[in-house]
Write a protein that holds these residues in place. Sequence first.
Motif, PDB file in Angstrom:
ATOM      1  N   TRP A 168      12.781 -44.589   5.956  1.00 24.90           N
ATOM      2  CA  TRP A 168      12.190 -44.962   7.242  1.00 24.90           C
ATOM      3  C   TRP A 168      11.465 -43.754   7.776  1.00 24.90           C
ATOM      4  O   TRP A 168      12.003 -42.669   7.835  1.00 24.90           O
ATOM      5  CB  TRP A 168      13.271 -45.414   8.212  1.00 24.90           C
ATOM      6  N   ILE A 169      10.233 -43.955   8.172  1.00 24.22           N
ATOM      7  CA  ILE A 169       9.413 -42.860   8.683  1.00 24.22           C
ATOM      8  C   ILE A 169       8.798 -43.285  10.004  1.00 24.22           C
ATOM      9  O   ILE A 169       8.275 -44.380  10.130  1.00 24.22           O
ATOM     10  CB  ILE A 169       8.280 -42.509   7.707  1.00 24.22           C
ATOM     11  N   SER A 170       8.847 -42.398  10.965  1.00 23.73           N
ATOM     12  CA  SER A 170       8.165 -42.649  12.224  1.00 23.73           C
ATOM     13  C   SER A 170       7.142 -41.551  12.439  1.00 23.73           C
ATOM     14  O   SER A 170       7.443 -40.370  12.304  1.00 23.73           O
ATOM     15  CB  SER A 170       9.173 -42.660  13.374  1.00 23.73           C
ATOM     16  N   VAL A 217       0.689 -40.416   6.762  1.00 27.55           N
ATOM     17  CA  VAL A 217       0.496 -39.274   5.864  1.00 27.55           C
ATOM     18  C   VAL A 217       1.719 -39.064   4.975  1.00 27.55           C
ATOM     19  O   VAL A 217       1.597 -38.981   3.747  1.00 27.55           O
ATOM     20  CB  VAL A 217       0.175 -37.991   6.662  1.00 27.55           C
ATOM     21  N   PHE A 218       2.912 -38.981   5.566  1.00 27.86           N
ATOM     22  CA  PHE A 218       4.115 -38.777   4.762  1.00 27.86           C
ATOM     23  C   PHE A 218       4.441 -40.016   3.940  1.00 27.86           C
ATOM     24  O   PHE A 218       4.886 -39.902   2.801  1.00 27.86           O
ATOM     25  CB  PHE A 218       5.303 -38.395   5.643  1.00 27.86           C
ATOM     26  N   ALA A 219       4.245 -41.192   4.499  1.00 24.49           N
ATOM     27  CA  ALA A 219       4.511 -42.422   3.751  1.00 24.49           C
ATOM     28  C   ALA A 219       3.677 -42.471   2.482  1.00 24.49           C
ATOM     29  O   ALA A 219       4.167 -42.798   1.404  1.00 24.49           O
ATOM     30  CB  ALA A 219       4.217 -43.644   4.630  1.00 24.49           C
ATOM     31  N   ARG A 220       2.413 -42.132   2.597  1.00 26.32           N
ATOM     32  CA  ARG A 220       1.513 -42.144   1.439  1.00 26.32           C
ATOM     33  C   ARG A 220       1.950 -41.103   0.407  1.00 26.32           C
ATOM     34  O   ARG A 220       1.980 -41.378  -0.789  1.00 26.32           O
ATOM     35  CB  ARG A 220       0.079 -41.906   1.893  1.00 26.32           C
ATOM     36  N   LEU A 256      12.873 -39.922   8.285  1.00 31.45           N
ATOM     37  CA  LEU A 256      11.985 -38.799   8.581  1.00 31.45           C
ATOM     38  C   LEU A 256      11.405 -38.993   9.969  1.00 31.45           C
ATOM     39  O   LEU A 256      10.743 -39.998  10.239  1.00 31.45           O
ATOM     40  CB  LEU A 256      10.862 -38.734   7.544  1.00 31.45           C
ATOM     41  N   LEU A 257      11.668 -38.059  10.840  1.00 28.16           N
ATOM     42  CA  LEU A 257      11.093 -38.053  12.185  1.00 28.16           C
ATOM     43  C   LEU A 257      10.101 -36.903  12.223  1.00 28.16           C
ATOM     44  O   LEU A 257      10.478 -35.749  12.058  1.00 28.16           O
ATOM     45  CB  LEU A 257      12.181 -37.846  13.237  1.00 28.16           C
ATOM     46  N   SER A 258       8.849 -37.229  12.431  1.00 26.59           N
ATOM     47  CA  SER A 258       7.824 -36.209  12.329  1.00 26.59           C
ATOM     48  C   SER A 258       7.089 -36.002  13.641  1.00 26.59           C
ATOM     49  O   SER A 258       6.397 -36.897  14.122  1.00 26.59           O
ATOM     50  CB  SER A 258       6.839 -36.599  11.224  1.00 26.59           C
ATOM     51  N   ASN A 259       7.277 -34.815  14.193  1.00 31.05           N
ATOM     52  CA  ASN A 259       6.529 -34.381  15.375  1.00 31.05           C
ATOM     53  C   ASN A 259       6.708 -35.305  16.583  1.00 31.05           C
ATOM     54  O   ASN A 259       5.747 -35.574  17.305  1.00 31.05           O
ATOM     55  CB  ASN A 259       5.042 -34.251  15.018  1.00 31.05           C
ATOM     56  N   ILE A 260       7.944 -35.779  16.799  1.00 31.17           N
ATOM     57  CA  ILE A 260       8.154 -36.683  17.933  1.00 31.17           C
ATOM     58  C   ILE A 260       9.261 -36.226  18.878  1.00 31.17           C
ATOM     59  O   ILE A 260       9.191 -36.492  20.068  1.00 31.17           O
ATOM     60  CB  ILE A 260       8.444 -38.131  17.476  1.00 31.17           C
ATOM     61  N   LEU A 261      10.270 -35.560  18.392  1.00 36.41           N
ATOM     62  CA  LEU A 261      11.436 -35.269  19.231  1.00 36.41           C
ATOM     63  C   LEU A 261      11.150 -34.286  20.350  1.00 36.41           C
ATOM     64  O   LEU A 261      11.778 -34.349  21.410  1.00 36.41           O
ATOM     65  CB  LEU A 261      12.593 -34.755  18.368  1.00 36.41           C
ATOM     66  N   HIS A 262      10.228 -33.397  20.163  1.00 35.67           N
ATOM     67  CA  HIS A 262       9.975 -32.350  21.161  1.00 35.67           C
ATOM     68  C   HIS A 262       9.442 -32.897  22.489  1.00 35.67           C
ATOM     69  O   HIS A 262       9.492 -32.211  23.498  1.00 35.67           O
ATOM     70  CB  HIS A 262       9.002 -31.308  20.599  1.00 35.67           C
ATOM     71  N   ASN A 263       8.962 -34.117  22.499  1.00 32.13           N
ATOM     72  CA  ASN A 263       8.414 -34.718  23.725  1.00 32.13           C
ATOM     73  C   ASN A 263       9.447 -35.494  24.534  1.00 32.13           C
ATOM     74  O   ASN A 263       9.112 -36.023  25.585  1.00 32.13           O
ATOM     75  CB  ASN A 263       7.263 -35.676  23.379  1.00 32.13           C
ATOM     76  N   GLU A 264      10.673 -35.568  24.060  1.00 33.97           N
ATOM     77  CA  GLU A 264      11.666 -36.460  24.669  1.00 33.97           C
ATOM     78  C   GLU A 264      12.690 -35.703  25.503  1.00 33.97           C
ATOM     79  O   GLU A 264      13.012 -34.553  25.218  1.00 33.97           O
ATOM     80  CB  GLU A 264      12.383 -37.252  23.570  1.00 33.97           C
ATOM     81  N   LEU A 309      18.563 -36.888   6.993  1.00 33.43           N
ATOM     82  CA  LEU A 309      17.691 -36.970   8.161  1.00 33.43           C
ATOM     83  C   LEU A 309      16.794 -35.748   8.099  1.00 33.43           C
ATOM     84  O   LEU A 309      17.276 -34.618   8.021  1.00 33.43           O
ATOM     85  CB  LEU A 309      18.500 -36.967   9.461  1.00 33.43           C
ATOM     86  N   ASP A 310      15.503 -35.961   8.096  1.00 27.98           N
ATOM     87  CA  ASP A 310      14.524 -34.874   8.011  1.00 27.98           C
ATOM     88  C   ASP A 310      13.703 -34.893   9.297  1.00 27.98           C
ATOM     89  O   ASP A 310      13.079 -35.894   9.627  1.00 27.98           O
ATOM     90  CB  ASP A 310      13.625 -35.097   6.799  1.00 27.98           C
ATOM     91  N   VAL A 311      13.749 -33.788  10.024  1.00 30.84           N
ATOM     92  CA  VAL A 311      13.014 -33.674  11.281  1.00 30.84           C
ATOM     93  C   VAL A 311      11.939 -32.616  11.091  1.00 30.84           C
ATOM     94  O   VAL A 311      12.224 -31.499  10.660  1.00 30.84           O
ATOM     95  CB  VAL A 311      13.949 -33.277  12.445  1.00 30.84           C
ATOM     96  N   ARG A 312      10.698 -32.962  11.396  1.00 30.93           N
ATOM     97  CA  ARG A 312       9.555 -32.060  11.221  1.00 30.93           C
ATOM     98  C   ARG A 312       8.896 -31.790  12.559  1.00 30.93           C
ATOM     99  O   ARG A 312       8.718 -32.691  13.368  1.00 30.93           O
ATOM    100  CB  ARG A 312       8.502 -32.683  10.302  1.00 30.93           C
ATOM    101  N   PHE A 313       8.504 -30.554  12.765  1.00 28.23           N
ATOM    102  CA  PHE A 313       7.727 -30.158  13.935  1.00 28.23           C
ATOM    103  C   PHE A 313       6.502 -29.391  13.474  1.00 28.23           C
ATOM    104  O   PHE A 313       6.562 -28.658  12.491  1.00 28.23           O
ATOM    105  CB  PHE A 313       8.546 -29.271  14.883  1.00 28.23           C
ATOM    106  N   PHE A 314       5.428 -29.551  14.189  1.00 25.73           N
ATOM    107  CA  PHE A 314       4.196 -28.842  13.861  1.00 25.73           C
ATOM    108  C   PHE A 314       3.823 -27.935  15.017  1.00 25.73           C
ATOM    109  O   PHE A 314       3.850 -28.351  16.164  1.00 25.73           O
ATOM    110  CB  PHE A 314       3.051 -29.829  13.598  1.00 25.73           C
ATOM    111  N   ALA A 315       3.461 -26.726  14.708  1.00 19.30           N
ATOM    112  CA  ALA A 315       2.985 -25.799  15.747  1.00 19.30           C
ATOM    113  C   ALA A 315       1.581 -26.185  16.135  1.00 19.30           C
ATOM    114  O   ALA A 315       0.779 -26.558  15.296  1.00 19.30           O
ATOM    115  CB  ALA A 315       3.034 -24.368  15.226  1.00 19.30           C
ATOM    116  N   GLY A 316       1.300 -26.126  17.406  1.00 15.98           N
ATOM    117  CA  GLY A 316      -0.024 -26.557  17.838  1.00 15.98           C
ATOM    118  C   GLY A 316      -0.787 -25.573  18.574  1.00 15.98           C
ATOM    119  O   GLY A 316      -0.770 -24.546  18.944  1.00 15.98           O
TER     120      GLY A 316
END
Length: 105
Positions: free
Chosen positions: A2-4, A9-12, A68-76, A98-105
């Motif tokens: 499951w990917i959110s 990009v990650f799904a592909r 996989l949770l990608s670049n979403i938790l930091h906003n919550e 459980l894989d949590v990803r964050f991207f520096a912006g």
Amino acid sequence: CWISGVGGVFARAIAKRQPEATITLIDRPAVISYLRDAGNKRTNGQQVDLVCGDYTELDLNQQYDLVLLSNILHNEDDETLQRILRGCYTALLSTSDLDVRFFAG
């Protein structure tokens, strides 16, 4: 799997490396609509199940071997984070990740 997030990009990438994998991608309606309109080249066709949903409110009724949770938790806020992570925990098989990803912006 499951990917959110991340617009497929990650799904592909996972689908390309793991052709036997079945992937559920959950994202906002606008993103899912874009992916459906873009067709198979964005999501490796039938290997990826596209689901419109709000990841903060989902009650997942199946279990996954990777979430996989990608670049979403930091906003919550804390309450929403707890709800998301509880949902992930209940969706994981006992040998899952459980894989949590964050991207520096």
